[in-house]
Motif scaffolding. Sequence first.
Motif, short mmCIF file in Angstrom:
data_model
loop_
_atom_site.label_atom_id
_atom_site.label_comp_id
_atom_site.label_asym_id
_atom_site.label_seq_id
_atom_site.Cartn_x
_atom_site.Cartn_y
_atom_site.Cartn_z
N PRO A 27 0.84 -1.24 0.18
CA PRO A 27 -0.30 -0.08 -0.29
C PRO A 27 0.91 1.26 -0.19
O PRO A 27 1.41 1.75 1.10
N VAL A 28 1.24 1.79 -1.23
CA VAL A 28 2.17 2.81 -1.37
C VAL A 28 1.14 3.97 -2.30
O VAL A 28 0.59 3.62 -3.14
N ALA A 29 1.49 5.06 -1.85
CA ALA A 29 1.11 6.15 -2.67
C ALA A 29 2.23 7.32 -2.99
O ALA A 29 3.19 7.31 -2.10
N ASP A 30 2.22 7.97 -4.01
CA ASP A 30 3.04 8.98 -4.56
C ASP A 30 2.85 10.38 -3.63
O ASP A 30 1.70 10.50 -3.51
N ALA A 31 3.72 10.87 -3.17
CA ALA A 31 3.41 12.24 -2.58
C ALA A 31 2.43 13.13 -2.96
O ALA A 31 1.96 13.79 -2.49
N ASP A 32 2.63 13.32 -4.45
CA ASP A 32 1.49 14.18 -4.86
C ASP A 32 0.06 13.53 -5.24
O ASP A 32 -0.72 14.24 -5.93
N ASP A 33 0.05 12.25 -4.59
CA ASP A 33 -1.22 11.68 -5.14
C ASP A 33 -2.51 12.53 -4.01
O ASP A 33 -2.17 13.08 -2.97
N THR A 34 -3.82 12.40 -4.35
CA THR A 34 -4.85 13.12 -3.89
C THR A 34 -5.17 12.18 -2.47
O THR A 34 -5.11 11.15 -2.80
N ILE A 35 -6.26 12.93 -1.88
CA ILE A 35 -6.70 11.76 -0.68
C ILE A 35 -7.75 10.68 -1.29
O ILE A 35 -7.63 9.63 -0.83
N ILE A 36 -8.03 11.22 -2.53
CA ILE A 36 -9.20 9.98 -3.13
C ILE A 36 -8.12 8.96 -3.66
O ILE A 36 -8.35 7.75 -3.42
N GLU A 37 -7.10 9.23 -4.29
CA GLU A 37 -6.21 8.30 -4.60
C GLU A 37 -5.54 7.32 -3.53
O GLU A 37 -5.49 6.07 -3.48
N VAL A 38 -5.12 8.15 -2.27
CA VAL A 38 -4.90 7.26 -1.07
C VAL A 38 -5.65 6.23 -0.50
O VAL A 38 -5.81 5.06 -0.29
N ALA A 39 -7.07 6.96 -0.79
CA ALA A 39 -8.20 6.09 0.03
C ALA A 39 -8.36 4.92 -0.84
O ALA A 39 -8.73 3.70 -0.40
N GLU A 40 -8.34 5.06 -2.40
CA GLU A 40 -8.46 3.94 -3.44
C GLU A 40 -7.65 2.84 -2.73
O GLU A 40 -8.09 1.52 -2.90
N VAL A 41 -6.35 3.34 -2.69
CA VAL A 41 -5.29 2.11 -2.30
C VAL A 41 -5.55 1.61 -0.94
O VAL A 41 -5.52 0.33 -1.02
N MET A 42 -5.89 2.24 0.14
CA MET A 42 -6.14 1.84 1.35
C MET A 42 -7.39 0.90 1.29
O MET A 42 -7.20 -0.17 1.86
N ALA A 43 -8.29 1.16 0.60
CA ALA A 43 -9.66 0.27 0.43
C ALA A 43 -9.40 -1.13 -0.30
O ALA A 43 -9.70 -1.92 0.32
N ARG A 44 -8.50 -0.84 -1.47
CA ARG A 44 -8.42 -2.03 -2.40
C ARG A 44 -7.63 -2.94 -1.81
O ARG A 44 -7.90 -4.10 -1.89
N LEU A 45 -6.52 -2.40 -0.93
CA LEU A 45 -5.63 -3.37 -0.27
C LEU A 45 -5.84 -3.85 1.10
O LEU A 45 -5.26 -4.61 1.69
N ARG A 46 -7.04 -3.22 1.60
CA ARG A 46 -7.50 -3.28 3.00
C ARG A 46 -6.42 -2.95 4.06
O ARG A 46 -6.20 -4.02 4.69
N SER A 47 -5.68 -2.01 3.68
CA SER A 47 -4.66 -1.84 4.55
C SER A 47 -5.01 -0.69 5.66
O SER A 47 -5.73 0.43 5.23
N PRO A 48 -4.37 -0.79 6.96
CA PRO A 48 -4.82 0.46 7.99
C PRO A 48 -3.83 1.51 7.77
O PRO A 48 -4.24 2.60 8.28
N LEU A 49 -3.01 1.49 6.68
CA LEU A 49 -1.99 2.69 6.44
C LEU A 49 -1.30 2.44 5.20
O LEU A 49 -1.47 1.37 4.50
N VAL A 50 -0.96 3.52 4.67
CA VAL A 50 -0.31 3.59 3.38
C VAL A 50 0.96 4.38 3.39
O VAL A 50 0.93 5.47 4.08
N ALA A 51 1.93 3.81 2.86
CA ALA A 51 3.30 4.49 2.94
C ALA A 51 3.21 5.50 1.55
O ALA A 51 2.91 5.17 0.55
N VAL A 52 3.89 6.54 2.14
CA VAL A 52 3.92 7.80 1.33
C VAL A 52 5.36 7.87 0.59
O VAL A 52 6.25 8.02 1.49
N VAL A 53 5.55 7.84 -0.74
CA VAL A 53 6.97 7.92 -1.13
C VAL A 53 7.23 9.06 -1.89
O VAL A 53 6.25 9.61 -2.64
N LYS A 54 8.45 9.61 -1.77
CA LYS A 54 8.80 10.79 -2.83
C LYS A 54 10.23 10.52 -3.01
O LYS A 54 10.98 10.29 -2.48
#
Length: 148
Positions: free
Chosen positions: A101-128
């Motif tokens: 569950p990884v998001a890019d630093a410039d992803d929106t809240i909806i993009e982060v939420a999509e990753v979290m929901a799809r992967l059923r993860s309590p957290l998402v790592a943000v990479v830059k």
Amino acid sequence: MRAEDLDEKFPVVKIDSAALDAVRLLAEHRLNGLVVVTDTSETPFAVLPASQVVRFIVPGYVQDDPGLASVVTESMADHAAEKLSGKTIRDMLPKQRQHIPVADADDTIIEVAEVMARLRSPLVAVVKDGKLHGVITASRLLAAALKE
């Protein structure tokens, strides 16, 4: 709001760290999970949800037959975490590599939420720039969504 605006510093563990140390970290800081990095980089390798760690303190025979949970004595239950002695974070990760569950630093809240929901993860790592920038927890994401 972008992911980098929402992420925060978060405890990180290396893949070959002691499992008991990770359990202590989860318990002491009341975390939903941990970001796991390889020993050589700050690149996320996996997310280890606390629920996955809890699974390791449940005896295999109880996992096979949940009805047996009621016959486990208090003294056995008091020593459940000792099963993790000598094990590493690597030992607790699923054998089959899963999506991280990884998001890019410039992803929106909806993009982060999509990753979290799809992967059923309590957290998402943000990479830059390929490195861990921070972590967004489900509760932090929900709080941000309520503000918008």
